[in-house]
Enzyme design. Structure first.
Site, short mmCIF file in Angstrom:
data_model
loop_
_atom_site.label_atom_id
_atom_site.label_comp_id
_atom_site.label_asym_id
_atom_site.label_seq_id
_atom_site.Cartn_x
_atom_site.Cartn_y
_atom_site.Cartn_z
N GLU A 91 0.83 -0.90 -0.19
CA GLU A 91 0.34 -0.26 -0.35
C GLU A 91 0.69 1.28 0.00
O GLU A 91 2.12 1.36 0.72
CB GLU A 91 -0.71 -0.26 0.54
CG GLU A 91 -1.79 1.01 1.64
CD GLU A 91 -2.95 1.13 2.41
OE1 GLU A 91 -2.58 0.18 3.12
OE2 GLU A 91 -3.41 1.93 2.55
N ARG A 138 5.45 -12.45 9.47
CA ARG A 138 5.84 -11.88 9.43
C ARG A 138 7.76 -11.65 10.19
O ARG A 138 7.75 -11.98 11.49
CB ARG A 138 5.18 -10.63 9.88
CG ARG A 138 4.61 -10.53 10.49
CD ARG A 138 3.35 -9.28 10.54
NE ARG A 138 3.67 -7.75 10.50
CZ ARG A 138 3.34 -7.46 9.89
NH1 ARG A 138 2.06 -8.13 8.66
NH2 ARG A 138 3.18 -6.21 8.53
N LYS A 173 4.69 0.55 9.95
CA LYS A 173 4.69 1.40 8.45
C LYS A 173 4.10 2.38 9.52
O LYS A 173 4.42 3.41 9.71
CB LYS A 173 3.88 1.44 7.81
CG LYS A 173 4.78 1.36 6.37
CD LYS A 173 4.38 1.07 5.02
CE LYS A 173 2.96 0.25 4.85
NZ LYS A 173 2.82 0.36 3.83
#
Ligand code: ATP
Ligand code: MG
Length: 558
Positions: free
Chosen positions: A36, A262, A272
């Protein structure tokens, strides 16, 4: 282009791909990296990039870069540009053009109309809060919205009017009609479209309704005929929704979603949102601050794409926790720079030394190679002169046991030069050592002194020839391994106050013309890199410490 310096380590996703190729389910592998554009990429994304692009390379398939641009308020062109640059810097190239989920907005709308026609989607007027209430909990089933049984005709009309802008933001949503009693909350009629008047970086003001991520992602994958849609474990519970959406629609393919864990890197943060907080609250100088775990920050610090790729290879791919110590990443960088960086001398905490018996013309300079194992790096002269700089830390009046560096009356070897003895210590009124008066043994250039052993070797610079440089010593950004694990405290409280020390040091004249982003090993000090933005070749020299030579967090610094 080869993605790996070393053979890939087998893992369950490779096994799946190999089985699919062997069975003929697929003849070509297609993966994608779907960021994104709402921030800069970090080391966790590097794991996903190396996985997706690496698999495509290894199996002669291809990998798309697709921006998941469905949240217009948070997304920007700046982020999208930076992400492309990061992927390429890591050494990868996507297949064909960059893709955008927004390229599919019209098709996504069409598929939503299709779902409505099948009676599998409806427009709901409940508020967000009411929807939450109706959704139930893990232990209690949800209950149907009073709008759930709207007719197909009414839903088609309302959805079309949502698109036309007849309703205010948040007044209605389009929901998939699946199962309000499902044990999987993701299947309790998830929203698939919302009304949001926001300027979109690609489509401008054309749309006032935007598709939700879960709905967009699977259809985008299917339209691109992705074979293996790799994502992180938090999407495991979304997989039934991914499959449900594709099962209802006439899409060209049905990709297989596979989840892996992850990466969590100790002593830093891989979110982020939190990295953005560090930037906006000015704890760091920007997304590319060399202390940031962003790709652009690591790059500026002097980390190499090869070192980062090797790191992602070593940490592997699995479904179990992937919490990795920073030392593993630093180790990979160090190993990569070992063979890549020319070695020179620099002094970061200078102490002046006057050589009492220096004789111009007689005391000589010596040639030194830039790398002991790589003669092709060439060599330079290391000039000697009457005044030299040594490192403050290489001298002490009170040597601890085992000290091999300089002491009053003691001797050390100056790297690539003479053996030197300290004859006199000069102090200021406060008792601080401000200068040493030393003498050299003229008969020790390139040979051992007669009749005695001198063990210690220290680095140094000729004061007359050395060039001033700004040297930035970076340390870890956080003082604790998991800065965001304590939910009652802000992770910013754990910022390491010593994460940046700027010193005015000295470097060898040999580095005068180094271009930005040139790697060096400063002997005994660590790996350094000329700053991408502030270093001026031939002018103001600026170095960032990439990593120390040894892991100073787990071992004593020697
Ligand atoms: P963040 O939580 O930092 O915002 P994200 O997952 O929301 O990350 P995206 O831009 O959606 O960020 O991520 C693009 C891809 O990178 C996704 O497939 C995501 O799963 C993957 N990814 C993100 N963070 C990690 C991580 N820490 N380890 C491995 N893969 C990751
Ligand atoms: Mg995301």
């Amino acid at each position: 282009m080869s993605s790996h310096t070393q053979a890939p380590i087998p893992h369950f996703i490779r096994n799946i791909i190999e089985a699919d190729l062997a069975s003929g389910k697929h003849t070509d592998i297609v993966t994608r990296f779907p960021p994104e554009p709402n921030g800069y990429l970090h080391i966790g994304h590097a794991k996903s990039i190396c996985l997706n692009f690496g698999l495509a390379l290894d199996y002669q398939g291809h990998c798309n870069l697709r921006f998941d641009d469905t949240n217009p308020e948070k997304e920007s062109e700046e982020y999208a540009r930076a992400i492309q640059e990061d992927v390429q810097w890591l050494g990868f190239q996507w297949h064909g053009e960059v893709r955008w989920a927004s390229d599919y907005f019209e098709q996504l709308y069409g598929f939503a109309v299709e779902l409505i026609k099948q009676g599998k989607a409806y427009v709901d007027d409940l508020s967000a809060e009411e929807m939450r209430e109706y959704r139930g909990t893990l232990t209690h089933p949800g209950k149907p919205s009073p709008y759930r049984e709207r007719s197909v005709a009414e839903n088609l009309d309302l959805f079309q009017r949502m698109r036309a802008g007849e309703f205010v933001d948040g007044a209605k949503v389009l929901r998939a009609k699946i199962d309000m009693a499902s044990g999987n909350i993701n299947l309790r009629d998830p929203a698939i479209y919302r009304i949001r008047r926001a300027h979109h970086i690609r489509t401008g003001d054309v749309w006032c309704i935007y598709p939700m991520y879960d709905y967009t992602h699977c259809i985008s994958d299917a339209l691109e005929c992705i074979t293996h849609s790799l994502c992180t474990l938090e999407f495991e519970d979304h997989r039934p929704l991914y499959d449900w959406v594709l099962d209802q629609l006439a899409v060209p393919s049905h990709p297989r979603q596979i989840e892996f864990s992850r990466l969590e890197l100790r002593y830093t943060i891989t979110s982020k949102r939190k990295l953005l907080q560090l930037v906006t609250e000015q704890h760091v100088s920007g997304w590319d601050d060399p202390r940031m775990p962003t790709i652009i920050g690591m790059r500026r610090r002097g980390y190499t794409p090869q070192g980062i790729r090797e790191f992602t290879r070593r940490i592997g791919i699995s479904k179990s926790e992937n919490v990795v110590d920073m030392a593993v990443l630093e180790g990979c960088i160090r190993e990569d720079l070992e063979a890549r960086a020319a070695r020179v001398m620099a002094v970061v905490k200078p102490l002046k030394v006057t050589i009492s018996n220096f004789v111009a013309g007689e005391s000589q300079s010596r040639e030194a190679g830039f790398h002991p194992e790589h003669p092709e790096f060439g060599s330079r002269m290391v000039p000697f002169s009457k005044e030299i700089w040594i490192e403050v830390d290489d001298f002490t009046e009170n040597p601890p046991a085992g000290w091999q560096r300089l002491t009053p009356g003691g001797e050390v070897r100056l790297r690539y030069s003479y053996v030197m003895r300290c004859d006199e210590v000069v102090k200021d009124v406060a008792g601080n050592v401000i200068e040493l008066r030393c003498s050299i043994d003229q008969d020790t250039l390139g040979k051992n002194p007669a009749g005695r052993k001198v063990k210690g070797v220290i680095h140094w610079l000729s004061a007359e020839h050395a060039l001033p440089a700004e040297i930035r010593l970076y340390d870890r950004l956080f003082t604790v391994p998991e800065p965001d694990s304590d939910k009652t405290r802000d992770f910013c409280e754990f910022i390491n106050p010593a994460s940046l020390t700027v010193v005015q040091g000295w470097v060898e004249p040999a580095v005068r013309d180094a271009a930005p982003e040139t790697h060096y090993q400063f002997e005994r000090l660590g790996y350094f890199c000329t700053d991408r933005h502030e270093h001026q070749s031939g002018g103001k020299l600026t170095f960032n410490r990439t990593v120390t030579l040894k892991d100073s967090w787990t071992k004593d610094q020697g």
